[in-house]
Design a protein around this motif. Structure first.
Motif, PDB file in Angstrom:
ATOM      1  N   GLY A 282     -82.697  -6.818 -22.597  1.00  0.00           N
ATOM      2  CA  GLY A 282     -82.587  -5.464 -23.392  1.00  0.00           C
ATOM      3  C   GLY A 282     -81.650  -5.447 -24.388  1.00  0.00           C
ATOM      4  N   MET A 283     -81.735  -4.542 -25.489  1.00  0.00           N
ATOM      5  CA  MET A 283     -80.858  -4.606 -26.541  1.00  0.00           C
ATOM      6  C   MET A 283     -81.114  -3.243 -27.165  1.00  0.00           C
ATOM      7  N   ASP A 284     -80.020  -2.663 -27.671  1.00  0.00           N
ATOM      8  CA  ASP A 284     -79.893  -1.441 -28.618  1.00  0.00           C
ATOM      9  C   ASP A 284     -80.095  -2.103 -30.099  1.00  0.00           C
ATOM     10  N   CYS A 285     -80.087  -1.079 -30.887  1.00  0.00           N
ATOM     11  CA  CYS A 285     -80.302  -1.463 -32.414  1.00  0.00           C
ATOM     12  C   CYS A 285     -78.923  -2.237 -32.920  1.00  0.00           C
ATOM     13  N   SER A 286     -77.717  -1.844 -32.669  1.00  0.00           N
ATOM     14  CA  SER A 286     -76.757  -2.584 -33.339  1.00  0.00           C
ATOM     15  C   SER A 286     -76.455  -4.000 -32.458  1.00  0.00           C
ATOM     16  N   GLY A 287     -76.618  -4.050 -31.033  1.00  0.00           N
ATOM     17  CA  GLY A 287     -76.854  -5.196 -30.248  1.00  0.00           C
ATOM     18  C   GLY A 287     -77.632  -6.176 -30.823  1.00  0.00           C
ATOM     19  N   LEU A 288     -79.052  -5.799 -31.640  1.00  0.00           N
ATOM     20  CA  LEU A 288     -79.751  -6.807 -31.997  1.00  0.00           C
ATOM     21  C   LEU A 288     -79.128  -7.395 -33.327  1.00  0.00           C
ATOM     22  N   VAL A 289     -78.678  -6.392 -33.988  1.00  0.00           N
ATOM     23  CA  VAL A 289     -77.930  -6.888 -35.481  1.00  0.00           C
ATOM     24  C   VAL A 289     -76.986  -7.565 -35.115  1.00  0.00           C
ATOM     25  N   TYR A 290     -76.022  -7.207 -34.288  1.00  0.00           N
ATOM     26  CA  TYR A 290     -74.624  -7.935 -33.809  1.00  0.00           C
ATOM     27  C   TYR A 290     -75.218  -9.408 -33.388  1.00  0.00           C
ATOM     28  N   THR A 291     -76.118  -9.553 -32.431  1.00  0.00           N
ATOM     29  CA  THR A 291     -76.684 -10.919 -32.024  1.00  0.00           C
ATOM     30  C   THR A 291     -77.013 -11.561 -32.924  1.00  0.00           C
ATOM     31  N   ALA A 292     -78.012 -10.988 -34.020  1.00  0.00           N
ATOM     32  CA  ALA A 292     -78.514 -12.032 -34.845  1.00  0.00           C
ATOM     33  C   ALA A 292     -77.631 -12.474 -35.975  1.00  0.00           C
ATOM     34  N   PHE A 293     -76.625 -11.785 -36.296  1.00  0.00           N
ATOM     35  CA  PHE A 293     -75.422 -12.354 -37.078  1.00  0.00           C
ATOM     36  C   PHE A 293     -74.645 -13.397 -36.347  1.00  0.00           C
ATOM     37  N   LEU A 294     -74.488 -12.867 -35.137  1.00  0.00           N
ATOM     38  CA  LEU A 294     -73.457 -13.905 -34.279  1.00  0.00           C
ATOM     39  C   LEU A 294     -73.795 -15.233 -33.948  1.00  0.00           C
ATOM     40  N   GLU A 295     -75.086 -15.358 -33.976  1.00  0.00           N
ATOM     41  CA  GLU A 295     -76.136 -16.549 -33.705  1.00  0.00           C
ATOM     42  C   GLU A 295     -75.727 -17.564 -34.979  1.00  0.00           C
ATOM     43  N   GLU A 296     -75.411 -17.007 -36.129  1.00  0.00           N
ATOM     44  CA  GLU A 296     -75.075 -17.631 -37.359  1.00  0.00           C
ATOM     45  C   GLU A 296     -73.773 -17.678 -37.788  1.00  0.00           C
ATOM     46  N   GLY A 297     -72.925 -17.475 -36.594  1.00  0.00           N
ATOM     47  CA  GLY A 297     -71.487 -17.480 -36.810  1.00  0.00           C
ATOM     48  C   GLY A 297     -70.703 -16.369 -37.677  1.00  0.00           C
ATOM     49  N   ILE A 298     -71.562 -15.435 -37.798  1.00  0.00           N
ATOM     50  CA  ILE A 298     -71.119 -14.164 -38.542  1.00  0.00           C
ATOM     51  C   ILE A 298     -70.667 -13.183 -37.925  1.00  0.00           C
ATOM     52  N   SER A 299     -69.487 -12.768 -37.470  1.00  0.00           N
ATOM     53  CA  SER A 299     -68.751 -11.811 -36.739  1.00  0.00           C
ATOM     54  C   SER A 299     -68.831 -10.464 -37.424  1.00  0.00           C
ATOM     55  N   ILE A 300     -69.719  -9.536 -36.826  1.00  0.00           N
ATOM     56  CA  ILE A 300     -69.766  -7.884 -37.334  1.00  0.00           C
ATOM     57  C   ILE A 300     -69.213  -7.122 -36.141  1.00  0.00           C
ATOM     58  N   PRO A 301     -68.924  -6.057 -36.610  1.00  0.00           N
ATOM     59  CA  PRO A 301     -68.717  -5.087 -35.476  1.00  0.00           C
ATOM     60  C   PRO A 301     -69.926  -4.558 -34.483  1.00  0.00           C
ATOM     61  N   ARG A 302     -69.715  -4.106 -33.411  1.00  0.00           N
ATOM     62  CA  ARG A 302     -70.791  -4.119 -32.461  1.00  0.00           C
ATOM     63  C   ARG A 302     -71.407  -2.598 -32.454  1.00  0.00           C
ATOM     64  N   VAL A 303     -70.918  -1.586 -33.210  1.00  0.00           N
ATOM     65  CA  VAL A 303     -71.578  -0.518 -33.363  1.00  0.00           C
ATOM     66  C   VAL A 303     -72.109  -0.072 -34.561  1.00  0.00           C
ATOM     67  N   SER A 304     -73.292   0.564 -34.694  1.00  0.00           N
ATOM     68  CA  SER A 304     -73.953   0.870 -36.085  1.00  0.00           C
ATOM     69  C   SER A 304     -73.172   1.400 -36.986  1.00  0.00           C
ATOM     70  N   ARG A 305     -72.121   2.465 -36.708  1.00  0.00           N
ATOM     71  CA  ARG A 305     -71.505   3.292 -37.752  1.00  0.00           C
ATOM     72  C   ARG A 305     -70.280   2.502 -38.321  1.00  0.00           C
ATOM     73  N   HIS A 306     -69.953   1.458 -37.375  1.00  0.00           N
ATOM     74  CA  HIS A 306     -68.934   0.538 -37.790  1.00  0.00           C
ATOM     75  C   HIS A 306     -69.364  -0.350 -38.637  1.00  0.00           C
ATOM     76  N   ILE A 307     -70.658  -0.795 -38.542  1.00  0.00           N
ATOM     77  CA  ILE A 307     -71.326  -1.854 -39.100  1.00  0.00           C
ATOM     78  C   ILE A 307     -71.490  -1.517 -40.665  1.00  0.00           C
ATOM     79  N   ALA A 308     -71.644  -0.089 -40.734  1.00  0.00           N
ATOM     80  CA  ALA A 308     -72.005   0.576 -41.991  1.00  0.00           C
ATOM     81  C   ALA A 308     -70.433   0.510 -42.846  1.00  0.00           C
ATOM     82  N   GLU A 309     -69.520   0.061 -42.299  1.00  0.00           N
ATOM     83  CA  GLU A 309     -68.399  -0.087 -42.961  1.00  0.00           C
ATOM     84  C   GLU A 309     -68.108  -1.399 -43.764  1.00  0.00           C
TER      85      GLU A 309
END
Length: 192
Positions: A92-119
Motif C-alpha cells: 500500500g502507498m499514498d501519492c507522495s509515497g509513490l513519488v518518493y519511492t520511485a525517485f529513491l530507487e534511482e538514488g534521488i532523495s526528495i521530501p516525503r510529503v506532497s506540499r514539501h516536494i512542491a518546494e
C-alpha cells in the motif's frame, strides 16, 4: 529493442491521494498555466496504449532522460497497489509515497510529503512538461495547500498522462483532461 521493451513494461502500470470528490480551484499564476482540456471528448483511460507511449521513445537519449525513464518505470511497477496513507511498499502507498519511492530507487532523495516536494526543483508551465516531471494538486473543499502529487508518464497532443495513488483506486494512470484532476491542478515542477 530496449525502447520497445520499456514501452511494453510501461504499459502495464497505473490514480491519487486526495479526499473529497470536489476539487478546490487553484489561483492562476504567472508562472504556471492551468491546463485546458481540448474540445474533443477526453480520453478516460487508465492504461495508455503502446502508441500513446511513443512519445517516451522519441526523447533523445541522455543520462538525465534515462533517469526519468527509470523513475517512470519504478512508479509503474506499483500499478494496482492499493492506497494506504503513509505507505511506501507494494502492500500500500499514498501519492507522495509513490513519488518518493520511485525517485529513491534511482538514488534521488526528495521530501516525503506532497506540499514539501512542491518546494523542490523549478516551477514549469504545463506546455513545457515532459515525462518525469511532477504535477501537484489541491483536492478537497477545505484544503488550501498542495496535498496530491503525480508523475507525468506521457505527453500527447492535448493530453498529459500521470501516475499517482488515489484513495479510491490505488496506483493508476490518469489524464489531466479528467475534470476532477483538471480542476484540482495547481502547478507542474521539474525536479531534474
Amino acid at each position: 529493442m530496449t525502447r520497445i521493451i520499456f514501452c511494453i513494461v510501461a504499459s502495464f502500470v497505473l490514480i491519487s491521494c486526495g479526499g473529497s470528490k470536489k476539487a478546490a480551484r487553484a489561483k492562476a499564476s504567472t508562472e504556471s498555466t492551468r491546463y485546458t482540456a481540448p474540445e474533443k471528448k477526453p480520453i478516460a483511460t487508465s492504461s495508455p496504449s503502446t502508441r500513446e507511449l511513443m512519445y517516451l521513445s522519441e526523447i533523445k537519449p541522455s543520462e538525465e532522460n534515462q533517469i526519468r525513464f527509470n523513475i517512470i518505470k519504478n512508479a509503474r511497477q506499483y500499478e494496482g497497489t492499493p492506497y494506504k496513507y503513509g505507505g511506501t511498499t507494494p502492500k500500500g502507498m499514498d501519492c507522495s509515497g509513490l513519488v518518493y519511492t520511485a525517485f529513491l530507487e534511482e538514488g534521488i532523495s526528495i521530501p516525503r510529503v506532497s506540499r514539501h516536494i512542491a518546494e523542490e526543483g523549478k516551477r514549469i508551465k504545463t506546455n513545457d512538461v515532459i515525462p518525469g516531471d511532477l504535477l501537484f494538486f489541491i483536492t478537497g473543499r477545505r484544503s488550501k495547500q498542495i496535498n496530491h502529487v503525480g508523475i507525468v508518464v506521457d505527453v500527447l497532443p492535448g493530453q498529459i498522462l500521470f501516475i499517482h495513488s488515489s484513495t479510491s483506486q490505488g496506483v493508476i494512470v490518469s489524464s489531466l483532461n479528467e475534470g476532477y484532476w483538471n480542476n484540482a491542478f495547481k502547478e507542474a515542477r521539474r525536479i531534474m
